[in-house]
Design a protein around this motif. Structure first.
Motif, PDB file in Angstrom:
ATOM      1  N   UNK A  89       0.841  -1.190   0.000  1.00  0.00           N
ATOM      2  CA  UNK A  89       0.000   0.000   0.000  1.00  0.00           C
ATOM      3  C   UNK A  89       0.880   1.245   0.000  1.00  0.00           C
ATOM      4  N   UNK A  90       0.390   2.314  -0.581  1.00  0.00           N
ATOM      5  CA  UNK A  90       1.175   3.544  -0.640  1.00  0.00           C
ATOM      6  C   UNK A  90       1.594   4.025   0.741  1.00  0.00           C
ATOM      7  N   UNK A  91       0.747   3.804   1.712  1.00  0.00           N
ATOM      8  CA  UNK A  91       1.017   4.298   3.064  1.00  0.00           C
ATOM      9  C   UNK A  91       2.180   3.599   3.742  1.00  0.00           C
ATOM     10  N   UNK A  92       2.598   2.445   3.228  1.00  0.00           N
ATOM     11  CA  UNK A  92       3.685   1.696   3.869  1.00  0.00           C
ATOM     12  C   UNK A  92       4.886   1.494   2.960  1.00  0.00           C
ATOM     13  N   UNK A  93       4.818   1.985   1.747  1.00  0.00           N
ATOM     14  CA  UNK A  93       5.934   1.811   0.813  1.00  0.00           C
ATOM     15  C   UNK A  93       7.211   2.400   1.380  1.00  0.00           C
ATOM     16  N   UNK A  94       8.282   1.633   1.220  1.00  0.00           N
ATOM     17  CA  UNK A  94       9.573   2.074   1.731  1.00  0.00           C
ATOM     18  C   UNK A  94       9.779   1.788   3.200  1.00  0.00           C
ATOM     19  N   UNK A  95       8.724   1.340   3.887  1.00  0.00           N
ATOM     20  CA  UNK A  95       8.837   1.040   5.321  1.00  0.00           C
ATOM     21  C   UNK A  95       8.544  -0.411   5.645  1.00  0.00           C
ATOM     22  N   UNK A  96       7.602  -1.028   4.956  1.00  0.00           N
ATOM     23  CA  UNK A  96       7.201  -2.408   5.224  1.00  0.00           C
ATOM     24  C   UNK A  96       7.683  -3.313   4.080  1.00  0.00           C
TER      25      UNK A  96
ATOM     26  N   UNK B 116       6.101 -13.265   6.406  1.00  0.00           N
ATOM     27  CA  UNK B 116       6.535 -12.238   7.341  1.00  0.00           C
ATOM     28  C   UNK B 116       6.161 -10.842   6.833  1.00  0.00           C
ATOM     29  N   UNK B 117       5.981  -9.945   7.762  1.00  0.00           N
ATOM     30  CA  UNK B 117       5.819  -8.533   7.431  1.00  0.00           C
ATOM     31  C   UNK B 117       6.796  -7.762   8.312  1.00  0.00           C
ATOM     32  N   UNK B 118       7.873  -7.317   7.706  1.00  0.00           N
ATOM     33  CA  UNK B 118       8.850  -6.509   8.421  1.00  0.00           C
ATOM     34  C   UNK B 118       8.387  -5.063   8.367  1.00  0.00           C
ATOM     35  N   UNK B 119       8.215  -4.469   9.522  1.00  0.00           N
ATOM     36  CA  UNK B 119       7.704  -3.110   9.607  1.00  0.00           C
ATOM     37  C   UNK B 119       8.753  -2.221  10.266  1.00  0.00           C
ATOM     38  N   UNK B 120       9.254  -1.273   9.509  1.00  0.00           N
ATOM     39  CA  UNK B 120      10.255  -0.332  10.007  1.00  0.00           C
ATOM     40  C   UNK B 120       9.687   1.079  10.017  1.00  0.00           C
ATOM     41  N   UNK B 121      10.365   1.957  10.728  1.00  0.00           N
ATOM     42  CA  UNK B 121       9.954   3.370  10.798  1.00  0.00           C
ATOM     43  C   UNK B 121       8.463   3.495  11.118  1.00  0.00           C
ATOM     44  N   UNK B 122       8.047   2.784  12.107  1.00  0.00           N
ATOM     45  CA  UNK B 122       6.628   2.762  12.447  1.00  0.00           C
ATOM     46  C   UNK B 122       6.135   4.129  12.913  1.00  0.00           C
ATOM     47  N   UNK B 123       4.877   4.400  12.585  1.00  0.00           N
ATOM     48  CA  UNK B 123       4.239   5.660  12.927  1.00  0.00           C
ATOM     49  C   UNK B 123       2.997   5.377  13.776  1.00  0.00           C
ATOM     50  N   UNK B 124       2.559   6.340  14.558  1.00  0.00           N
ATOM     51  CA  UNK B 124       1.334   6.127  15.352  1.00  0.00           C
ATOM     52  C   UNK B 124       0.140   5.724  14.486  1.00  0.00           C
ATOM     53  N   UNK B 125       0.082   6.212  13.266  1.00  0.00           N
ATOM     54  CA  UNK B 125      -1.046   5.865  12.391  1.00  0.00           C
ATOM     55  C   UNK B 125      -0.986   4.424  11.892  1.00  0.00           C
ATOM     56  N   UNK B 126       0.095   3.709  12.181  1.00  0.00           N
ATOM     57  CA  UNK B 126       0.165   2.287  11.853  1.00  0.00           C
ATOM     58  C   UNK B 126      -0.525   1.432  12.917  1.00  0.00           C
ATOM     59  N   UNK B 127      -0.940   2.049  13.999  1.00  0.00           N
ATOM     60  CA  UNK B 127      -1.616   1.312  15.061  1.00  0.00           C
ATOM     61  C   UNK B 127      -2.901   0.683  14.550  1.00  0.00           C
ATOM     62  N   UNK B 128      -3.017  -0.630  14.742  1.00  0.00           N
ATOM     63  CA  UNK B 128      -4.177  -1.369  14.250  1.00  0.00           C
ATOM     64  C   UNK B 128      -4.027  -2.835  14.630  1.00  0.00           C
ATOM     65  N   UNK B 129      -5.076  -3.589  14.398  1.00  0.00           N
ATOM     66  CA  UNK B 129      -4.971  -5.044  14.433  1.00  0.00           C
ATOM     67  C   UNK B 129      -4.577  -5.487  13.026  1.00  0.00           C
ATOM     68  N   UNK B 130      -3.531  -6.288  12.947  1.00  0.00           N
ATOM     69  CA  UNK B 130      -3.026  -6.757  11.662  1.00  0.00           C
ATOM     70  C   UNK B 130      -3.454  -8.202  11.440  1.00  0.00           C
TER      71      UNK B 130
END
Length: 129
Positions: A66-73, A85-99
């Motif tokens: 998704x555009x919102x996670x490009x370059x980070x996930x 796996x989903x590697x999530x880097x440079x996390x932001x408060x707006x990434x808060x959710x149930x995955x």
């Protein structure tokens, strides 16, 4: 019976990293690419609809973010372990959710919720500011 179990969620500060895992069982995998499943990650924040995050084809050679996670996930798969796996880097408060992870049978990639047949129970990711 297909079962998907997500793990790796938790509480992290903004700028931090987490790696989510989705372990699958009950899926037929003869070792041939066409017997495997495509996998997607979605997330749902309180009061919002479930949204697409990333997906990977059954062969592993195609991914979409998704555009919102490009370059980070980054999504990846280990077919020997039936795990995605989903590697999530440079996390932001707006990434808060149930995955949630989900699987689908068929070639290519899909970004829509309706394209997936089986879903896990989800793992909570909370990013503090």
């Amino acid at each position: 019976q297909v079962q998907l179990v997500e793990s790796g969620g938790g509480l992290v500060q903004a700028g931090g990293s987490l790696r989510l895992s989705c372990a699958a069982s009950g899926l037929t995998d003869s070792g041939r690419t066409d017997s495997r499943y495509g996998v997607g990650w979605f997330r749902q924040a309180p009061g919002k609809e479930r949204e697409f995050v990333a997906c990977i084809s059954r062969s592993g050679d195609s991914t979409v973010n998704a555009d919102s996670v490009k370059g980070r996930f980054t999504i990846s798969r280990d077919n020997a372990r039936n795990t995605v796996y989903l590697q999530m880097n440079s996390l932001k408060p707006e990434d808060t959710a149930v995955y949630y992870c989900a699987v689908r049978n068929g070639p290519g990639v899909r970004t829509g919720v309706s394209g997936y047949q089986y879903w896990g129970q989800g793992t909570q990711v909370t990013v503090s500011s």
